[in-house]
Design a protein around this motif. Structure first.
Motif, mmCIF file in Angstrom:
data_model
loop_
_atom_site.group_PDB
_atom_site.id
_atom_site.type_symbol
_atom_site.label_atom_id
_atom_site.label_comp_id
_atom_site.label_asym_id
_atom_site.label_seq_id
_atom_site.Cartn_x
_atom_site.Cartn_y
_atom_site.Cartn_z
ATOM 1 N N HIS A 305 0.842 -1.192 0.000
ATOM 2 C CA HIS A 305 0.000 0.000 0.000
ATOM 3 C C HIS A 305 0.880 1.245 0.000
ATOM 4 N N ALA A 306 0.474 2.260 -0.754
ATOM 5 C CA ALA A 306 1.149 3.549 -0.757
ATOM 6 C C ALA A 306 0.766 4.325 0.497
ATOM 7 N N PHE A 307 1.702 5.157 0.990
ATOM 8 C CA PHE A 307 1.408 5.937 2.186
ATOM 9 C C PHE A 307 1.756 7.402 1.994
ATOM 10 N N LEU A 308 1.138 8.236 2.827
ATOM 11 C CA LEU A 308 1.443 9.658 2.963
ATOM 12 C C LEU A 308 1.690 9.943 4.434
ATOM 13 N N TYR A 309 2.817 10.598 4.736
ATOM 14 C CA TYR A 309 3.134 11.022 6.099
ATOM 15 C C TYR A 309 3.155 12.548 6.122
ATOM 16 N N ASP A 310 2.362 13.158 7.010
ATOM 17 C CA ASP A 310 2.203 14.610 7.003
ATOM 18 C C ASP A 310 2.951 15.312 8.130
ATOM 19 N N GLY A 311 3.863 14.614 8.780
ATOM 20 C CA GLY A 311 4.599 15.194 9.889
ATOM 21 C C GLY A 311 4.106 14.723 11.234
ATOM 22 N N HIS A 312 2.876 14.190 11.286
ATOM 23 C CA HIS A 312 2.306 13.671 12.528
ATOM 24 C C HIS A 312 1.824 12.233 12.371
ATOM 25 N N SER A 313 1.133 11.978 11.283
ATOM 26 C CA SER A 313 0.491 10.680 11.091
ATOM 27 C C SER A 313 0.783 10.137 9.697
ATOM 28 N N THR A 314 0.632 8.827 9.568
ATOM 29 C CA THR A 314 0.825 8.149 8.291
ATOM 30 C C THR A 314 -0.523 7.647 7.802
ATOM 31 N N TYR A 315 -0.842 7.931 6.537
ATOM 32 C CA TYR A 315 -2.135 7.604 5.969
ATOM 33 C C TYR A 315 -1.986 6.678 4.771
ATOM 34 N N ASP A 316 -2.948 5.805 4.619
ATOM 35 C CA ASP A 316 -3.007 4.878 3.494
ATOM 36 C C ASP A 316 -3.695 5.583 2.327
ATOM 37 N N LEU A 317 -3.022 5.689 1.182
ATOM 38 C CA LEU A 317 -3.637 6.351 0.036
ATOM 39 C C LEU A 317 -4.881 5.620 -0.455
ATOM 40 N N ASN A 318 -5.007 4.346 -0.152
ATOM 41 C CA ASN A 318 -6.207 3.621 -0.553
ATOM 42 C C ASN A 318 -7.446 4.128 0.170
ATOM 43 N N ASP A 319 -7.261 4.713 1.356
ATOM 44 C CA ASP A 319 -8.397 5.282 2.081
ATOM 45 C C ASP A 319 -8.901 6.562 1.435
ATOM 46 N N MET A 320 -8.156 7.105 0.468
ATOM 47 C CA MET A 320 -8.545 8.328 -0.218
ATOM 48 C C MET A 320 -9.271 8.057 -1.530
ATOM 49 N N LEU A 321 -9.450 6.779 -1.870
ATOM 50 C CA LEU A 321 -10.196 6.415 -3.068
ATOM 51 C C LEU A 321 -11.696 6.446 -2.793
ATOM 52 N N THR A 322 -12.483 6.618 -3.842
ATOM 53 C CA THR A 322 -13.925 6.421 -3.714
ATOM 54 C C THR A 322 -14.195 4.932 -3.552
ATOM 55 N N ALA A 323 -15.404 4.584 -3.160
ATOM 56 C CA ALA A 323 -15.755 3.178 -2.984
ATOM 57 C C ALA A 323 -15.604 2.412 -4.299
ATOM 58 N N ASP A 324 -16.021 3.022 -5.403
ATOM 59 C CA ASP A 324 -15.900 2.357 -6.699
ATOM 60 C C ASP A 324 -14.435 2.163 -7.087
ATOM 61 N N GLN A 325 -13.606 3.179 -6.838
ATOM 62 C CA GLN A 325 -12.182 3.056 -7.164
ATOM 63 C C GLN A 325 -11.525 1.975 -6.310
ATOM 64 N N ARG A 326 -11.878 1.930 -5.038
ATOM 65 C CA ARG A 326 -11.246 0.956 -4.157
ATOM 66 C C ARG A 326 -11.658 -0.466 -4.506
ATOM 67 N N ALA A 327 -12.857 -0.642 -5.032
ATOM 68 C CA ALA A 327 -13.290 -1.972 -5.450
ATOM 69 C C ALA A 327 -12.500 -2.463 -6.653
ATOM 70 N N GLU A 328 -11.923 -1.525 -7.406
ATOM 71 C CA GLU A 328 -11.241 -1.883 -8.654
ATOM 72 C C GLU A 328 -9.721 -1.854 -8.542
#
Length: 369
Positions: A305-328
């Motif tokens: 999984h790709a990640f983004l770290y903003d200086g405080h927390s690390t986020y999964d880029l998959n959580d930024m997809l729409t439901a349809d995008q994440r299904a695909e």
């Protein structure tokens, strides 16, 4: 990085909307519009993003999966892709790759080229109209030809770092400027590679450490190479990028021959970045001037999984997809982030396994995705 030039109205709006939040880390990431970048060709292929500039242009590499040799390089936006020409048109299995961009629209990578009576890959500089060859180190006894080279990083002045082979088949890091090739990154061993450079000509990469089996990240500045070491207990590290504030990202192991974790090096200290829940390894691949970091992690056996770290927390880029995008799609790797917060990433289709390049663009709170 240079200030963005030629930005579209959409990107200018993003800057205005996000000017405040991007100066400091946020408690939660902004929403993102996620776009699949255009497919420049048809057939059995993969497209992978490699870099992004401050106007939102993404370097994209195409690979033909039928022969696993033919490749092509493009500069892409969600509207279109423009091909980067090759140094020489080898007709059978043409090869071309792009690995870095600067904000003046200049790209570098590796391209087919002639070497003596045969073919080799050489680095290049491409500004949209002119294609300049980056020679490798001189090869003794071949009549002035040079060995293979690859450009991996470029700064605002068009100075390039990368790797070139030597006559003894070693790989050495180089710094190329004003037509000159300079070997850098020597830590006493045989091989090295330079992966990133900032506007002050500070370069980073990794190199063999003489007299050991270790490989360490290095920082080159003012004509000197500094060993950045590893995390405590480790014997391997690499630096992938450096911003204009001198912050460096990459990866290191925590124990000899152990799994890698993403790192941030600043003010003389190397620290591990927090990884996604359940992640077993990770690499930090790029950062912007706000010290936001992107990269890749393995969150389960064989699943990245790709990640983004903003200086405080690390986020999964998959959580930024729409439901349809994440299904695909599964977004596996983030390779670049610009000062607008836009991210260049690569995703894998859940059914076909096809790999494609994506662009993540932040949107103002409450805006439609």
């Amino acid at each position: 990085m240079n200030p963005p030039t030629g930005a579209s109205l959409r990107l200018i709006s993003l800057v205005l909307a996000l000017a405040g939040p991007m100066t400091d880390a946020l408690a939660a990431p902004p929403g993102y519009q996620v776009e699949l970048l255009p497919v420049p060709r048809t057939g059995a292929y993969a497209t992978t993003a490699s870099a992004i500039d401050n106007s939102g242009v993404v370097g994209v590499n195409y690979a033909n999966l039928k022969n696993y040799i033919e490749s092509a390089a493009y500069l892409c936006t969600p509207a279109q892709c423009n091909a980067i020409p090759r140094l020489h048109e080898y007709p059978k299995f043409p090869r071309n790759s792009v690995y870095a961009l600067n904000d003046a629209g200049v790209a570098t990578g590796s391209s087919d080229d002639l070497m003596g009576e045969g073919f080799a890959g050489h680095g290049y500089l491409y500004d949209g109209s002119n294609l300049v060859r980056i020679p490798g180190f001189d090869q003794d006894g071949c009549g002035g030809c040079s060995l293979e080279s690859v450009g991996y990083g470029i700064n605002a002045s068009g100075h390039v770092v990368g790797t070139s082979r030597t006559a003894k088949s070693r790989t050495r890091a180089f710094f190329f400027h004003d037509g000159l090739m300079l070997e850098i990154g020597y830590l006493g061993g045989h091989d090295s590679a330079a992966l990133g450079i900032n506007d002050s000509d500070q370069a980073v990469g990794y190199a063999d450490v003489g007299g050991t089996d270790d490989i360490h990240a290095f920082l080159y500045r003012n004509g000197r190479t500094k060993d950045l070491g590893t995390l405590p207990g480790g014997n391997y590290s690499a630096a992938s990028a450096i911003n204009n504030r001198g912050r460096i990202v990459g990866w290191s192991n925590l124990a000899q021959n152990g799994l890698m974790v993403p790192i941030l090096y600043k003010k003389g200290t190397m620290a591990a970045l927090p990884m996604l829940d359940g992640a077993t390894w990770g690499k930090a691949l790029a950062l912007n001037e706000a010290d936001w970091v992107v990269g890749e992690t393995e969150v389960a056996a064989g699943e990245r999984h790709a990640f983004l770290y903003d200086g405080h927390s690390t986020y999964d880029l998959n959580d930024m997809l729409t439901a349809d995008q994440r299904a695909e799609w599964t977004i596996e790797q983030a390779v670049g982030i610009n000062d607008l917060g836009q991210i260049a990433a690569n995703g894998r289709h859940r059914t076909s396994g096809a790999v494609r390049a994506f662009l993540f663009s932040p949107v103002a709170a409450g805006a439609a995705r």
